[in-house]
Scaffold this motif. Structure first.
Motif, PDB file in Angstrom:
ATOM      1  N   GLU A   1     -35.585  22.664  25.813  1.00  0.00           N
ATOM      2  CA  GLU A   1     -34.808  23.372  24.798  1.00  0.00           C
ATOM      3  C   GLU A   1     -33.699  22.442  24.324  1.00  0.00           C
ATOM      4  O   GLU A   1     -32.744  22.183  25.059  1.00  0.00           O
ATOM      5  CB  GLU A   1     -34.191  24.650  25.379  1.00  0.00           C
ATOM      6  CG  GLU A   1     -35.209  25.692  25.819  1.00  0.00           C
ATOM      7  CD  GLU A   1     -34.548  26.907  26.449  1.00  0.00           C
ATOM      8  OE1 GLU A   1     -34.556  27.975  25.820  1.00  0.00           O
ATOM      9  OE2 GLU A   1     -34.017  26.793  27.561  1.00  0.00           O
ATOM     10  N   PHE A   2     -33.804  21.933  23.099  1.00  0.00           N
ATOM     11  CA  PHE A   2     -32.769  21.029  22.608  1.00  0.00           C
ATOM     12  C   PHE A   2     -32.791  20.958  21.083  1.00  0.00           C
ATOM     13  O   PHE A   2     -33.810  21.193  20.443  1.00  0.00           O
ATOM     14  CB  PHE A   2     -32.923  19.626  23.205  1.00  0.00           C
ATOM     15  CG  PHE A   2     -34.219  18.932  22.892  1.00  0.00           C
ATOM     16  CD1 PHE A   2     -34.341  18.103  21.783  1.00  0.00           C
ATOM     17  CD2 PHE A   2     -35.336  19.105  23.709  1.00  0.00           C
ATOM     18  CE1 PHE A   2     -35.535  17.464  21.489  1.00  0.00           C
ATOM     19  CE2 PHE A   2     -36.540  18.468  23.428  1.00  0.00           C
ATOM     20  CZ  PHE A   2     -36.643  17.636  22.306  1.00  0.00           C
ATOM     21  N   ILE A   3     -31.622  20.645  20.543  1.00  0.00           N
ATOM     22  CA  ILE A   3     -31.483  20.347  19.123  1.00  0.00           C
ATOM     23  C   ILE A   3     -30.687  19.050  19.014  1.00  0.00           C
ATOM     24  O   ILE A   3     -30.082  18.586  19.988  1.00  0.00           O
ATOM     25  CB  ILE A   3     -30.762  21.463  18.352  1.00  0.00           C
ATOM     26  CG1 ILE A   3     -29.325  21.636  18.874  1.00  0.00           C
ATOM     27  CG2 ILE A   3     -31.530  22.774  18.458  1.00  0.00           C
ATOM     28  CD1 ILE A   3     -28.467  22.539  17.996  1.00  0.00           C
ATOM     29  N   GLY A   4     -30.696  18.462  17.827  1.00  0.00           N
ATOM     30  CA  GLY A   4     -29.945  17.217  17.678  1.00  0.00           C
ATOM     31  C   GLY A   4     -29.982  16.696  16.257  1.00  0.00           C
ATOM     32  O   GLY A   4     -30.326  17.404  15.305  1.00  0.00           O
TER      33      GLY A   4
ATOM     34  N   VAL B   1     -31.738  18.845  13.390  1.00  0.00           N
ATOM     35  CA  VAL B   1     -33.061  19.414  13.612  1.00  0.00           C
ATOM     36  C   VAL B   1     -33.136  20.201  14.910  1.00  0.00           C
ATOM     37  O   VAL B   1     -32.401  19.952  15.862  1.00  0.00           O
ATOM     38  CB  VAL B   1     -34.153  18.318  13.626  1.00  0.00           C
ATOM     39  CG1 VAL B   1     -34.273  17.661  12.257  1.00  0.00           C
ATOM     40  CG2 VAL B   1     -33.905  17.287  14.706  1.00  0.00           C
ATOM     41  N   MET B   2     -34.057  21.173  14.922  1.00  0.00           N
ATOM     42  CA  MET B   2     -34.411  21.923  16.106  1.00  0.00           C
ATOM     43  C   MET B   2     -35.847  21.560  16.459  1.00  0.00           C
ATOM     44  O   MET B   2     -36.694  21.379  15.579  1.00  0.00           O
ATOM     45  CB  MET B   2     -34.258  23.419  15.865  1.00  0.00           C
ATOM     46  CG  MET B   2     -34.977  23.931  14.647  1.00  0.00           C
ATOM     47  SD  MET B   2     -34.292  25.472  13.986  1.00  0.00           S
ATOM     48  CE  MET B   2     -34.680  26.626  15.282  1.00  0.00           C
TER      49      MET B   2
ATOM     50  N   VAL C   1     -44.499  17.288  12.308  1.00  0.00           N
ATOM     51  CA  VAL C   1     -45.186  18.537  12.624  1.00  0.00           C
ATOM     52  C   VAL C   1     -44.281  19.516  13.368  1.00  0.00           C
ATOM     53  O   VAL C   1     -44.162  20.685  12.992  1.00  0.00           O
ATOM     54  CB  VAL C   1     -46.453  18.252  13.459  1.00  0.00           C
ATOM     55  CG1 VAL C   1     -47.109  19.561  13.880  1.00  0.00           C
ATOM     56  CG2 VAL C   1     -47.431  17.388  12.688  1.00  0.00           C
ATOM     57  N   GLY C   2     -43.634  19.070  14.455  1.00  0.00           N
ATOM     58  CA  GLY C   2     -42.882  19.977  15.309  1.00  0.00           C
ATOM     59  C   GLY C   2     -41.482  20.313  14.828  1.00  0.00           C
ATOM     60  O   GLY C   2     -41.161  21.482  14.564  1.00  0.00           O
ATOM     61  N   PRO C   3     -40.595  19.317  14.705  1.00  0.00           N
ATOM     62  CA  PRO C   3     -39.194  19.621  14.396  1.00  0.00           C
ATOM     63  C   PRO C   3     -39.028  20.251  13.019  1.00  0.00           C
ATOM     64  O   PRO C   3     -39.854  20.062  12.122  1.00  0.00           O
ATOM     65  CB  PRO C   3     -38.515  18.242  14.435  1.00  0.00           C
ATOM     66  CG  PRO C   3     -39.454  17.356  15.170  1.00  0.00           C
ATOM     67  CD  PRO C   3     -40.820  17.878  14.911  1.00  0.00           C
TER      68      PRO C   3
ATOM     69  N   LEU D   1     -31.517  28.138  21.068  1.00  0.00           N
ATOM     70  CA  LEU D   1     -32.219  29.208  21.774  1.00  0.00           C
ATOM     71  C   LEU D   1     -33.525  29.595  21.089  1.00  0.00           C
ATOM     72  O   LEU D   1     -34.387  30.242  21.700  1.00  0.00           O
ATOM     73  CB  LEU D   1     -31.297  30.413  21.920  1.00  0.00           C
ATOM     74  CG  LEU D   1     -30.092  30.126  22.825  1.00  0.00           C
ATOM     75  CD1 LEU D   1     -29.052  31.221  22.726  1.00  0.00           C
ATOM     76  CD2 LEU D   1     -30.524  29.940  24.266  1.00  0.00           C
ATOM     77  N   LEU D   2     -33.705  29.172  19.856  1.00  0.00           N
ATOM     78  CA  LEU D   2     -34.967  29.385  19.157  1.00  0.00           C
ATOM     79  C   LEU D   2     -36.035  28.389  19.592  1.00  0.00           C
ATOM     80  O   LEU D   2     -37.212  28.581  19.292  1.00  0.00           O
ATOM     81  CB  LEU D   2     -34.756  29.261  17.654  1.00  0.00           C
ATOM     82  CG  LEU D   2     -34.222  30.515  16.953  1.00  0.00           C
ATOM     83  CD1 LEU D   2     -33.560  30.148  15.636  1.00  0.00           C
ATOM     84  CD2 LEU D   2     -35.347  31.495  16.704  1.00  0.00           C
ATOM     85  N   THR D   3     -35.648  27.321  20.281  1.00  0.00           N
ATOM     86  CA  THR D   3     -36.628  26.300  20.660  1.00  0.00           C
ATOM     87  C   THR D   3     -37.501  26.736  21.828  1.00  0.00           C
ATOM     88  O   THR D   3     -38.524  26.095  22.092  1.00  0.00           O
ATOM     89  CB  THR D   3     -35.935  24.968  20.998  1.00  0.00           C
ATOM     90  OG1 THR D   3     -35.071  25.137  22.130  1.00  0.00           O
ATOM     91  CG2 THR D   3     -35.124  24.453  19.816  1.00  0.00           C
ATOM     92  N   ASP D   4     -37.107  27.793  22.533  1.00  0.00           N
ATOM     93  CA  ASP D   4     -37.954  28.363  23.579  1.00  0.00           C
ATOM     94  C   ASP D   4     -37.607  29.809  23.851  1.00  0.00           C
ATOM     95  O   ASP D   4     -38.363  30.718  23.527  1.00  0.00           O
ATOM     96  CB  ASP D   4     -37.876  27.546  24.870  1.00  0.00           C
ATOM     97  CG  ASP D   4     -38.706  28.162  26.008  1.00  0.00           C
ATOM     98  OD1 ASP D   4     -39.525  29.061  25.735  1.00  0.00           O
ATOM     99  OD2 ASP D   4     -38.542  27.748  27.162  1.00  0.00           O
ATOM    100  N   ALA D   5     -36.445  30.077  24.456  1.00  0.00           N
ATOM    101  CA  ALA D   5     -36.174  31.377  25.075  1.00  0.00           C
ATOM    102  C   ALA D   5     -36.375  32.550  24.128  1.00  0.00           C
ATOM    103  O   ALA D   5     -37.083  33.515  24.444  1.00  0.00           O
ATOM    104  CB  ALA D   5     -34.765  31.393  25.660  1.00  0.00           C
TER     105      ALA D   5
END
Length: 382
Positions: free
Chosen positions: A61-64, A82-83, A142-144, A158-162
């Protein structure tokens, strides 16, 4: 760069690691601004997941901010905020074409089921995670996704997983208007699943846990009824009583491999590591759902061979639905819920710690100290 590294069960530290580099023209290097410790990270921390190698960096779970991009990347540029979904996926295989990003066929040579996951052992591809100052992100087109200007960092991470996983858990429950939904586990994913159940038409939501602070959060954040299984002689009987002895329409297992309960399963699974966890929560779900009901499994499990009540599930005519969440598929609807004020993901955050103190953060989260529900990790200079 500075990064969290694994040194064995219950042993992590922050060390210097080489900066990640562009290994393929589709890669990007992200400077991490905010990460999180997930409940499933504890399975790694406790030594529950196979092939977790010394030196591996956790964190899915990370953004940057985009620090560097490969020559083929077109959708991102240096400086973008980005997330990054926890799934590593190619976007073009048979499974990705059907939205099953968590089952990508091209990113994990070590397994035929799960695709790639950042920071989640070599069983899931061996990709270093985001509990670090920088991270390599493959398939960067594709992902970010670029974080909308209106969205705050603590909500985005928190949108990246939980949140996506909790929402997906409720989605897999196929909730119909007026349904009674039971959520086992009041960690972050369970809390989000309970809150999401209302968005899908639930008429009643009951959350089961044992930690007072988590049960209180289930009441105030998820607006749920609560049951403490430590204060209940038989949680299945209690749930049957609460549902006119029929059982719940939908039960969501948001606990997974480290559920307390059956002593033999607890010892063989979580203590002696003879199997990939205890199926206690899964069995409670099977027992407490009504005949013809649906069990949604969001908790993470390794290989389990001991006493899963599959025969009972068969004879009750249950629908069992489960998967790792295809995160990006959930984002459009969740973006709207957040923007419209129906959800504030960061309301469950209780702790924010520097990356240098991450060992203490894992201990606090693992031991459920200081009312810890969700911990965010901030790299130096972020």
């Amino acid at each position: 760069m500075r990064a969290m590294v694994y040194r064995g069960p219950y042993r992590i530290r922050v060390e210097e690691k080489p900066m990640p580099r562009i290994e393929h023209p589709n890669d990007a290097i992200i400077q991490v601004k905010l990460a999180a410790i997930c409940g499933s990270d504890l399975h790694l921390y406790h030594g529950m997941m196979p092939d977790t190698r010394v030196g591996h960096t956790f964190g899915h779970e990370f953004i940057g901010v985009v620090h560097e991009v490969g020559g083929s990347v077109q959708n991102l540029k240096v400086g973008d905020r980005v997330m990054v979904p926890f799934n590593v996926y190619c976007g073009s295989c048979y499974f990705c074409a059907r939205g099953l990003y968590s089952n990508c066929h091209n990113v994990n040579p070590n397994a035929t089921a799960v695709g790639g996951i950042y920071g989640y052992s070599h069983t899931c591809g061996g990709y270093d995670g985001g509990q670090a100052e920088f991270v390599r992100v493959p398939f960067a087109d594709v992902g970010p996704a670029v974080i909308p200007d209106w969205m705050e960092d603590e909500d985005a991470v928190l949108l990246t997983d939980a949140l996506a996983t909790g929402y997906f858990g409720a989605q897999l429950g196929d909730i119909r208007e007026g349904d009674t939904v039971v959520v086992l586990g009041a960690g972050p994913v369970g809390l989000y699943a309970a809150r999401s159940a209302w968005l899908m038409g639930a008429g009643r939501v009951i959350v089961v846990d044992q930690v007072p602070e988590r049960l209180e959060k289930a009441r105030t954040f998820a607006y749920a009824e609560t049951i403490s299984f430590r204060e209940t002689p038989d949680v299945v009987v209690r749930l049957k009583k609460e549902t006119d002895y029929l059982g719940a329409d939908v039960v969501i297992d948001a606990v997974g491999a480290e559920a307390d309960g059956n002593l033999t399963q607890l010892v063989t699974g979580t203590k002696l590591k003879m199997q990939g966890g205890s199926p206690t929560a899964l069995n409670w779900a099977i027992d407490s759902v009504r005949k013809g009901g649906t069990v949604s499994v969001m908790g993470a499990y390794g290989p389990i061979f001991s006493a899963v009540k599959f025969g009972d599930a068969l004879n009750k005519g249950l629908t069992l639905r489960m998967n790792q969440c295809p995160v990006k598929r959930q984002w459009p609807r969740l973006f709207e819920h957040i923007r419209n004020g129906y959800l504030k993901p960061s309301d469950i955050v209780t702790h924010r710690i520097p990356l240098e103190h991450i060992a203490e953060g894992y201990h606090m989260f693992s031991a459920k100290l200081d009312g810890c529900i969700k911990t965010l990790v901030v790299p130096e200079g972020a």
